[in-house]
Design a protein around this motif. Structure first.
Motif: not given
Length: 408
Positions: A258-277
């Motif tokens: 339920s946490e993963l399908i929210s905006d976690f993926y977008d926040r992940l990309k924002s926090a790492t300047s797009g580098y994280a996968s």
């Protein structure tokens, strides 16, 4: 094509008997079925040959092959190393996926090219047409996008409030916005997107939440931000490893879906300047303290906003959701009450005040000046009128409201 990369096949089998052509794009033609764009790694593709898709197992007879010039130019065959098109005559678009391999029929083995992997959607939401007559156009649009977007998954659903629509899986909120934009622009549709949700299992009065294992690969400089971000999304740390000789780190966590399908993926990309996968795999269902969070508008349940929520997130989710709903519902001639109900109790509420005319002034003059009883009578009369309007009035949530609610 290097045969050493796959030890299951002998070099003679791969070189002499196998056809291996990678599908990198496709589209649908109403007369000729699915037309795939391929690169031939080994063997030959020619008209009339019986072949199959390695991963799905679907067999078909090739009706035409050729090159791009840039139009489709028919040719007798496609040879090893060439790029061209293959007309499959398949009428079901779900049988063909980008990344699959066209190979021989009856080889007895999968000769799929390495690297093919079914893409997992990250965000799930429902799409409804604002006009119920556009349902078939929406279905046609999703099917056409599906042909060259292997991450897109959808199935039909029905809502009492919004009618017939589709439950769709996306890679992230950006992907969802792009798909919605394309559907509206290319197929002339007006669409509603509902907030993303996850399904809980329920046995008696117990709820079981789907838990996934996630692996994040990120540059070492962003590791601190990553750990804090995952903790905010109820993640539990498993381990951390370095990736080869690079300065990247691999972080493993367990996280509720339920946490993963929210905006976690977008926040992940924002926090790492797009580098994280990010990659994830389903682990199990775990028992949690949870219940259904119900959203009421003027004491009427709105099923589209209601969902199962864990206890520790209930108040936060309810408060945020009601505040956002309050912003999107237009002001009415009567009071609108917004309430969040959890485990039989109202845990949060908001109020949209009605338009109110000053009934104590008429033609620029004050009525009943100095007479308190007269003033009270006029105000009570107005109050009764608002009450009657509330009983027969229906609150309409505009399309733009659903689009705003889609973002957390």
């Amino acid at each position: 094509f290097s045969t050493s990369s796959n030890s299951n096949y002998s070099s003679s089998e791969v070189e002499k008997n196998s056809i291996q052509a990678l599908i990198f794009d496709s589209y649908y033609d109403s007369h000729r079925g699915v037309i795939t764009f391929v690169r031939v790694f080994s063997g030959e593709l020619e008209k009339g040959k019986r072949v199959k898709l390695a991963n799905s197992g679907v067999e078909f007879t090739i009706t035409e092959v050729g090159y791009f010039n840039p139009d489709l130019i028919p040719n007798e065959k496609l040879n090893q190393g060439e790029i061209g098109y293959v007309i499959t005559n398949l009428k079901d678009i779900h049988q063909v996926r980008v990344g699959d391999t066209i190979t021989n029929v009856g080889t007895g083995r999968h000769l799929s090219l390495l690297g093919y992997k079914k893409v997992k959607p990250m965000v799930f939401a429902s799409i409804f047409p604002t006009d119920s007559n556009d349902y078939l156009n929406l279905k046609k649009g999703l099917e056409k996008l599906y042909l060259n977007d292997s991450a897109l998954q959808f199935q039909g659903i029905y809502s009492k409030a919004l009618g017939a629509g589709f439950r769709v899986g996306f890679l992230g909120l950006l992907h969802a916005d792009v798909v919605r934009e394309r559907l509206e622009r290319e197929f002339n549709l007006n669409l509603i997107l509902t907030p993303p949700q996850v399904e809980f299992k329920r046995e008696d009065s117990n709820f079981f939440e789907p838990v996934v294992k996630i692996m994040i690969i990120t540059p070492n400089d962003y590791s601190g931000r990553m750990m804090q971000l995952v903790q905010n999304y109820r993640g539990r740390f498993i381990g951390m490893d370095s990736v080869g000789t690079s300065r990247d780190l691999s972080l493993q966590y367990e996280m509720p879906m339920s946490e993963l399908i929210s905006d976690f993926y977008d926040r992940l990309k924002s926090a790492t300047s797009g580098y994280a996968s990010l990659d994830w795999e389903f682990l199990e269902y775990r028992q949690v303290k949870a219940d259904k969070l119900e959203i009421l508008i003027n004491n009427n349940l709105v099923e589209e906003f209601s969902e199962v929520v864990v206890s520790e997130r209930a108040y936060e989710k309810a408060s945020n959701l009601l505040k956002r709903i309050r912003e999107i519902i237009p002001r009415q001639q009567y009071e609108v009450k917004l309430q969040a109900k959890y485990k039989g109790k109202i845990i949060a509420s908001e109020r949209i005040s009605p338009y109110r005319k000053n009934v104590l002034i008429k033609s620029g003059k004050v009525i009943g000046a100095g007479d308190v009883g007269r003033k009270r009578k006029l105000l009570e009369k107005q109050k009764e009128g608002k009450k009657r309007m509330k009983m027969i009035g229906r609150v309409e949530i505009p399309k733009e409201g659903f689009l705003k609610l889609f973002k957390r």
